[in-house]
Motif scaffolding. Structure first.
Motif, PDB file in Angstrom:
ATOM      1  N   GLY A 171       0.515  -1.092   0.566  1.00  7.34           N
ATOM      2  CA  GLY A 171      -0.137  -0.077  -0.007  1.00  7.34           C
ATOM      3  C   GLY A 171       0.969   1.515  -0.322  1.00  7.34           C
ATOM      4  O   GLY A 171       0.230   2.451  -0.884  1.00  7.34           O
ATOM      5  N   THR A 172       1.642   0.785   1.353  1.00 12.07           N
ATOM      6  CA  THR A 172       2.825   2.507   0.677  1.00 12.07           C
ATOM      7  C   THR A 172       3.702   2.236  -0.333  1.00 12.07           C
ATOM      8  O   THR A 172       4.305   3.670  -0.705  1.00 12.07           O
ATOM      9  CB  THR A 172       3.484   2.855   1.946  1.00 12.07           C
ATOM     10  N   ARG A 221      -7.142  -5.120  -2.660  1.00 12.06           N
ATOM     11  CA  ARG A 221      -6.194  -4.051  -3.038  1.00 12.06           C
ATOM     12  C   ARG A 221      -6.000  -3.618  -4.451  1.00 12.06           C
ATOM     13  O   ARG A 221      -5.342  -3.264  -4.574  1.00 12.06           O
ATOM     14  CB  ARG A 221      -5.860  -4.124  -1.990  1.00 12.06           C
ATOM     15  N   GLY A 222      -5.886  -5.026  -5.144  1.00 14.29           N
ATOM     16  CA  GLY A 222      -5.752  -4.922  -6.733  1.00 14.29           C
ATOM     17  C   GLY A 222      -4.167  -5.394  -6.333  1.00 14.29           C
ATOM     18  O   GLY A 222      -3.198  -5.034  -7.227  1.00 14.29           O
ATOM     19  N   TYR A 223      -3.485  -5.965  -4.993  1.00 16.11           N
ATOM     20  CA  TYR A 223      -1.416  -6.215  -5.479  1.00 16.11           C
ATOM     21  C   TYR A 223      -1.312  -7.936  -5.378  1.00 16.11           C
ATOM     22  O   TYR A 223      -0.397  -7.985  -5.695  1.00 16.11           O
ATOM     23  CB  TYR A 223      -1.541  -5.946  -3.700  1.00 16.11           C
ATOM     24  N   TRP A 224      -2.400  -7.992  -6.183  1.00 14.08           N
ATOM     25  CA  TRP A 224      -2.315  -9.624  -5.821  1.00 14.08           C
ATOM     26  C   TRP A 224      -3.715 -10.048  -7.124  1.00 14.08           C
ATOM     27  O   TRP A 224      -4.613 -10.285  -6.428  1.00 14.08           O
ATOM     28  CB  TRP A 224      -1.861 -10.558  -4.809  1.00 14.08           C
ATOM     29  N   SER A 225      -3.616 -11.108  -7.647  1.00 16.55           N
ATOM     30  CA  SER A 225      -3.898 -11.422  -8.730  1.00 16.55           C
ATOM     31  C   SER A 225      -3.996 -13.317  -8.849  1.00 16.55           C
ATOM     32  O   SER A 225      -2.717 -13.280  -9.772  1.00 16.55           O
ATOM     33  CB  SER A 225      -3.752 -11.143 -10.445  1.00 16.55           C
ATOM     34  N   PHE A 228       4.904  -2.381  -3.579  1.00 17.82           N
ATOM     35  CA  PHE A 228       5.687  -4.034  -3.323  1.00 17.82           C
ATOM     36  C   PHE A 228       4.350  -4.413  -4.116  1.00 17.82           C
ATOM     37  O   PHE A 228       3.909  -5.288  -2.744  1.00 17.82           O
ATOM     38  CB  PHE A 228       6.894  -4.064  -2.340  1.00 17.82           C
ATOM     39  N   GLN A 229       3.921  -5.973  -4.589  1.00 16.43           N
ATOM     40  CA  GLN A 229       3.549  -6.135  -5.275  1.00 16.43           C
ATOM     41  C   GLN A 229       3.514  -7.081  -6.312  1.00 16.43           C
ATOM     42  O   GLN A 229       2.965  -8.047  -7.250  1.00 16.43           O
ATOM     43  CB  GLN A 229       1.722  -5.661  -6.405  1.00 16.43           C
ATOM     44  N   ASP A 230       5.040  -8.055  -5.638  1.00 20.58           N
ATOM     45  CA  ASP A 230       5.227  -9.054  -6.204  1.00 20.58           C
ATOM     46  C   ASP A 230       4.039 -10.886  -5.912  1.00 20.58           C
ATOM     47  O   ASP A 230       4.408 -10.783  -4.867  1.00 20.58           O
ATOM     48  CB  ASP A 230       6.632  -9.583  -5.795  1.00 20.58           C
ATOM     49  N   GLY A 231       3.530 -10.642  -6.858  1.00 24.89           N
ATOM     50  CA  GLY A 231       2.689 -12.336  -6.877  1.00 24.89           C
ATOM     51  C   GLY A 231       3.300 -13.149  -6.268  1.00 24.89           C
ATOM     52  O   GLY A 231       2.579 -14.143  -5.457  1.00 24.89           O
ATOM     53  N   TRP A 232       4.516 -13.796  -6.310  1.00 17.55           N
ATOM     54  CA  TRP A 232       4.370 -14.695  -6.111  1.00 17.55           C
ATOM     55  C   TRP A 232       4.647 -14.795  -5.007  1.00 17.55           C
ATOM     56  O   TRP A 232       5.009 -15.932  -4.365  1.00 17.55           O
ATOM     57  CB  TRP A 232       6.334 -15.593  -6.479  1.00 17.55           C
ATOM     58  N   ILE A 286      -4.184 -14.000   8.706  1.00 18.06           N
ATOM     59  CA  ILE A 286      -3.064 -14.076   7.502  1.00 18.06           C
ATOM     60  C   ILE A 286      -3.915 -14.847   6.021  1.00 18.06           C
ATOM     61  O   ILE A 286      -3.849 -14.380   5.094  1.00 18.06           O
ATOM     62  CB  ILE A 286      -2.455 -15.864   7.908  1.00 18.06           C
ATOM     63  N   VAL A 287      -5.120 -15.633   6.442  1.00 22.62           N
ATOM     64  CA  VAL A 287      -6.106 -15.999   5.102  1.00 22.62           C
ATOM     65  C   VAL A 287      -6.347 -14.123   4.586  1.00 22.62           C
ATOM     66  O   VAL A 287      -6.549 -13.832   3.331  1.00 22.62           O
ATOM     67  CB  VAL A 287      -6.517 -16.903   5.743  1.00 22.62           C
ATOM     68  N   GLY A 288      -6.745 -13.379   5.798  1.00 26.73           N
ATOM     69  CA  GLY A 288      -7.376 -12.276   5.572  1.00 26.73           C
ATOM     70  C   GLY A 288      -7.063 -11.677   4.903  1.00 26.73           C
ATOM     71  O   GLY A 288      -7.659 -10.559   3.673  1.00 26.73           O
ATOM     72  N   ARG A 289      -6.038 -11.226   5.053  1.00 26.95           N
ATOM     73  CA  ARG A 289      -4.888 -10.386   4.434  1.00 26.95           C
ATOM     74  C   ARG A 289      -4.484 -11.199   3.160  1.00 26.95           C
ATOM     75  O   ARG A 289      -3.855  -9.859   2.438  1.00 26.95           O
ATOM     76  CB  ARG A 289      -2.943 -10.382   4.919  1.00 26.95           C
ATOM     77  N   MET A 290      -4.240 -12.033   3.044  1.00 27.11           N
ATOM     78  CA  MET A 290      -4.616 -12.312   1.477  1.00 27.11           C
ATOM     79  C   MET A 290      -5.304 -11.873  -0.001  1.00 27.11           C
ATOM     80  O   MET A 290      -5.271 -11.537  -0.310  1.00 27.11           O
ATOM     81  CB  MET A 290      -4.430 -14.079   0.879  1.00 27.11           C
ATOM     82  N   LEU A 291      -6.502 -12.060   1.061  1.00 30.77           N
ATOM     83  CA  LEU A 291      -7.863 -11.450   0.533  1.00 30.77           C
ATOM     84  C   LEU A 291      -7.729 -10.610   0.152  1.00 30.77           C
ATOM     85  O   LEU A 291      -8.408  -9.224  -0.642  1.00 30.77           O
ATOM     86  CB  LEU A 291      -9.168 -12.113   0.594  1.00 30.77           C
TER      87      LEU A 291
END
Length: 169
Positions: free
Chosen positions: A91-92, A139-143, A95-99, A129-134
Motif C-alpha cells: 500500500g505504501t 486492493r489489487g496487489y495480487w491476482s 510492492f506487489q510481487d505476486g509470487w 493470515i488468510v484475510g490479508r491474502m484476500l
C-alpha cells in the motif's frame, strides 16, 4: 538478523509515507535505498530487493515457518504480523510481487499440517493470515486464480465461524 524491514509496522508506515510524499512532490516514482548494517557490506540496496530477500529468507523460508509454528500462539502471531506488513508495503510503496503471496498461500493456508498448527495455536492469527491474502486481492496487489480465491475464502469463513463459535458439520 532479528528485525528487518518486514518485521515492524513503523518501517513500512514511515518509509512508505516518505516515499509516497517524495513521489507526489516529484510527480514520478522514486527509488528508496537502504544500507544494512548487520554485515561489513555497506552497499546501498533498493528497497524492493531487500523486501524480496526478507520474504525469501523469513516468511517463505520453510525452516523459519516451521520454527514460528512450533512456538505456538506467539509464532502464529509473528507470521500474521508479517502478512500485515506485506499489505503495508504494497500500500505504501506499491510492492506487489505476486509470487510472494502465491508462496505465502501455499505455505500457511493450503498446507494442511501448517494451517492446522496455526489454527489451533492462534485462530485469530490464522484468520488474519488468510484475510490479508484476500485483502491483497481486493486492493489489487495480487491476482490469484479463482480457485485460489475460493479456497482462501472458504478458509477465512471457517476461521471466522470457529472464532464466533458457530459449529459447522
Amino acid at each position: 538478523m532479528e528485525y528487518g524491514l518486514t518485521d515492524i509496522q513503523e518501517y513500512y508506515a514511515n518509509t512508505g509515507a516518505l516515499k509516497q510524499a517524495a513521489e507526489q512532490r516529484q510527480g514520478r516514482r522514486v527509488t528508496a535505498s537502504f544500507v544494512e548494517s548487520f554485515s561489513k557490506d555497506t552497499t546501498p540496496r533498493k528497497l524492493e530487493d531487500l523486501l524480496r530477500m526478507e520474504y525469501r529468507t523469513k516468511l517463505l523460508n520453510p525452516k523459519w515457518a516451521e520454527a514460528m509454528a512450533a512456538q505456538g500462539a506467539g509464532g502464529a502471531y509473528e507470521i500474521s504480523q508479517r502478512m500485515t506488513a506485506m499489505i503495508g508495503w504494497a500500500g505504501t510503496t506499491n510492492f506487489q510481487d505476486g509470487w510472494v503471496y502465491d508462496q505465502a498461500a501455499e505455505t500457511y493456508a493450503f498446507d494442511p499440517a501448517m494451517a492446522a498448527k496455526l489454527r489451533q495455536a492462534n485462530p485469530e492469527a490464522f484468520r488474519n493470515i488468510v484475510g490479508r491474502m484476500l485483502e491483497a486481492h481486493g486492493r489489487g496487489y495480487w491476482s490469484p486464480d479463482e480457485d485460489t480465491l475460493d479456497k482462501l475464502q472458504t478458509l477465512y469463513n471457517q476461521a471466522d465461524e470457529a472464532l464466533e463459535g458457530i459449529l459447522t458439520s
